[in-house]
Design a protein around this motif. Structure first.
Motif, PDB file in Angstrom:
ATOM      1  N   VAL A  65       2.359   7.875   3.017  1.00 36.13           N
ATOM      2  CA  VAL A  65       3.498   6.966   2.840  1.00 36.13           C
ATOM      3  C   VAL A  65       3.374   5.819   3.831  1.00 36.13           C
ATOM      4  CG1 VAL A  65       6.013   6.733   2.918  1.00 36.13           C
ATOM      5  CG2 VAL A  65       4.987   8.872   2.106  1.00 36.13           C
ATOM      6  N   ARG A  99       0.915   7.235  -1.697  1.00 36.09           N
ATOM      7  CA  ARG A  99       1.817   7.798  -2.700  1.00 36.09           C
ATOM      8  C   ARG A  99       3.143   7.054  -2.784  1.00 36.09           C
ATOM      9  NH1 ARG A  99       1.044  13.404  -0.275  1.00 36.09           N
ATOM     10  NH2 ARG A  99       3.320  13.450  -0.264  1.00 36.09           N
ATOM     11  N   ARG A 100       3.554   6.407  -1.695  1.00 37.26           N
ATOM     12  CA  ARG A 100       4.849   5.731  -1.718  1.00 37.26           C
ATOM     13  C   ARG A 100       4.917   4.673  -0.630  1.00 37.26           C
ATOM     14  NH1 ARG A 100      10.902   7.913  -0.663  1.00 37.26           N
ATOM     15  NH2 ARG A 100       9.832   9.703   0.218  1.00 37.26           N
ATOM     16  N   ILE A 133       2.716   1.726  -7.251  1.00 38.06           N
ATOM     17  CA  ILE A 133       3.182   2.677  -6.233  1.00 38.06           C
ATOM     18  C   ILE A 133       4.707   2.664  -6.208  1.00 38.06           C
ATOM     19  CG2 ILE A 133       3.187   3.264  -3.772  1.00 38.06           C
ATOM     20  CD1 ILE A 133       0.521   1.907  -3.507  1.00 38.06           C
ATOM     21  N   PRO A 134       5.347   3.843  -6.253  1.00 42.25           N
ATOM     22  CA  PRO A 134       6.820   3.870  -6.160  1.00 42.25           C
ATOM     23  C   PRO A 134       7.286   3.288  -4.823  1.00 42.25           C
ATOM     24  CG  PRO A 134       5.971   6.004  -6.884  1.00 42.25           C
ATOM     25  CD  PRO A 134       4.788   5.196  -6.431  1.00 42.25           C
ATOM     26  N   THR A 136      10.568   2.769  -2.328  1.00 35.89           N
ATOM     27  CA  THR A 136      11.950   3.049  -1.940  1.00 35.89           C
ATOM     28  C   THR A 136      12.415   1.880  -1.085  1.00 35.89           C
ATOM     29  OG1 THR A 136      11.592   5.443  -1.923  1.00 35.89           O
ATOM     30  CG2 THR A 136      13.505   4.616  -0.728  1.00 35.89           C
ATOM     31  N   GLU A 196      12.233   8.126  -4.564  1.00 39.04           N
ATOM     32  CA  GLU A 196      11.062   7.333  -4.945  1.00 39.04           C
ATOM     33  C   GLU A 196      11.421   6.358  -6.061  1.00 39.04           C
ATOM     34  OE1 GLU A 196       7.646   9.662  -5.861  1.00 39.04           O
ATOM     35  OE2 GLU A 196       7.605  10.673  -3.917  1.00 39.04           O
TER      36      GLU A 196
END
Length: 310
Positions: A65, A99-100, A133-134, A136, A196
Motif C-alpha cells: 500500500v 494493491r492500493r 489501482i483502488p 482510498t 478500497e
C-alpha cells in the motif's frame, strides 16, 4: 497483518506524523524522500521523487500500500505539475503490483465552482486510479497542527496583527480537523478492505468561518482581542500579498490558499465516522495541541543548541 507500506512526502507535515503511527501498528514503512541522506524521521528512508518517474521504481518494489501525500501548492504551475506526478505515480505503482493507494485530498462539492487548487486535488485523486489501482481518498479542509501551512497562517495572523483586514473570504465556512484525527483516519482505513476505492469526507466537530477560527485561536492563545475591519473589495491578489507580508507563507502558496478560501468546505457525508468511530477533537483543543507541540519543538531545539560544543 503487517504490510509493506510506502509513505510519500514522509518528511512533510502529515507524513512525519503518519510514519511513526504506522510503525506503531507493526507495519514495515518506507519513508520516501528526495534527500534520504538528510532524513531524520522514522522508517526506512528511500530515495524517490514523484516528479521523476524513473526514481519511483525502486521505492515501490514489493510495496503493498502506498500513501500519496504530495502536492505543489508553492508553485505557480502546480496544476500541471501535480497532474503529471499523479500519472507517473499511478503507472509506477501499477507496474510494481501495489494493491492500493491512500490519498489525502481536499474537501469541496463537485457541484461548486471549485478553486484551481481544489480542482487539482480532485483531479489527482482520479489520476491516481487511472491504472486500475483502488484508491482510498480522505478529503479534508484545514488541518490544525504544528507545521501545517493553514494553521501557521492563522497563528501568525493572530500573533502579528494589531487588527485583521476582513476580505470576503473570511466569512466562508470550513470544517477544520485536528492533526491526530487525520492520522487516525489515515491509519484506520489501511485495515478496512471495504474502504478500497471509496472517497471519505473528514472533518472535526466544528463548522466555522475563517474569521471565527482566528477569533477563537486568539482566545486560546490568550492574545488580545482581534479587531476586524471589513474590506469587502480586497482582491485575492492583494489578499495574498498581504498574507505573504505578515506571515512567512510564500506568495505562491498564499495566492493558492486564498483562491480556495472562497469555496465552502464542509463535510456533507460523514460515513467515515461509522467506519472508524471515535471522539473527534474540537477546534479549541486542536489549537491547544498545536501550540503545545510547537512549544515542545522549540524547547527541544534549544536543548540541542545548548548541548552543541562551543
Amino acid at each position: 497483518m503487517p504490510l509493506s507500506v510506502l509513505v510519500t512526502g514522509a518528511s512533510g507535515f502529515i507524513g512525519s506524523h503518519l510514519v511513526p503511527a504506522l510503525l506503531a501498528q507493526g507495519h514495515h514503512v518506507r519513508a520516501m524522500t528526495r534527500h534520504p541522506d538528510t532524513y531524520q524521521g522514522q522508517g526506512e528512508a528511500v530515495a524517490g521523487d514523484v516528479f521523476d518517474p524513473d526514481s519511483l521504481i525502486a521505492p515501490l518494489e514489493g510495496v503493498d500500500v502506498a500513501y500519496y501525500l504530495v502536492h505543489s501548492l508553492d508553485s505557480n504551475d502546480f496544476v500541471d505539475k501535480d497532474a503529471k506526478a499523479a500519472q507517473a505515480f499511478s503507472a509506477a505503482a501499477a507496474a510494481a503490483g501495489v494493491r492500493r493507494i491512500i490519498y489525502l485530498g481536499g474537501l469541496g462539492s463537485d457541484d461548486d465552482a471549485l478553486s484551481p487548487h481544489l480542482k487539482s486535488r480532485r483531479e489527482v485523486e482520479k489520476l491516481l486510479a487511472s491504472d486500475g489501482i483502488p484508491v482510498t481518498s480522505l478529503r479534508a479542509a484545514v488541518v490544525i497542527g504544528n507545521g501545517g501551512i493553514s494553521w501557521e497562517m492563522t497563528r501568525q495572523l493572530v500573533k502579528h496583527l494589531p487588527a485583521m483586514l476582513a476580505p470576503k473570504w473570511v466569512y466562508t465556512r470550513t470544517q477544520p480537523i485536528a492533526l491526530p484525527d487525520v492520522i487516525r483516519y489515515l491509519v484506520g482505513v489501511l485495515d478496512k478492505p471495504e474502504s478500497e476505492g471509496v472517497s471519505y469526507e473528514i472533518g472535526g466537530p466544528d463548522v466555522l468561518r475563517y474569521i471565527d477560527m482566528m477569533r477563537r485561536a486568539a482566545k486560546v492563545m490568550k492574545h488580545r482581542k482581534l479587531p476586524i475591519i471589513p474590506v469587502p473589495l480586497l482582491s485575492p491578489r492583494l489578499s495574498s500579498g498581504w498574507l505573504a507580508l505578515v506571515t512567512d507563507v510564500d506568495m505562491a502558496t498564499a495566492r493558492n490558499l486564498i483562491d480556495s478560501m472562497t469555496n465552502e468546505v464542509v463535510v456533507k457525508d460523514d460515513k467515515i465516522t461509522r467506519l472508524l468511530p471515535g471522539r473527534l477533537i474540537g477546534y479549541d483543543e486542536a489549537v491547544e495541541l498545536a501550540l503545545q507541540s510547537q512549544a515542545e519543538e522549540r524547547e527541544h531545539e534549544t536543548q540541542e543548541e545548548a548541548a552543541e560544543p562551543a
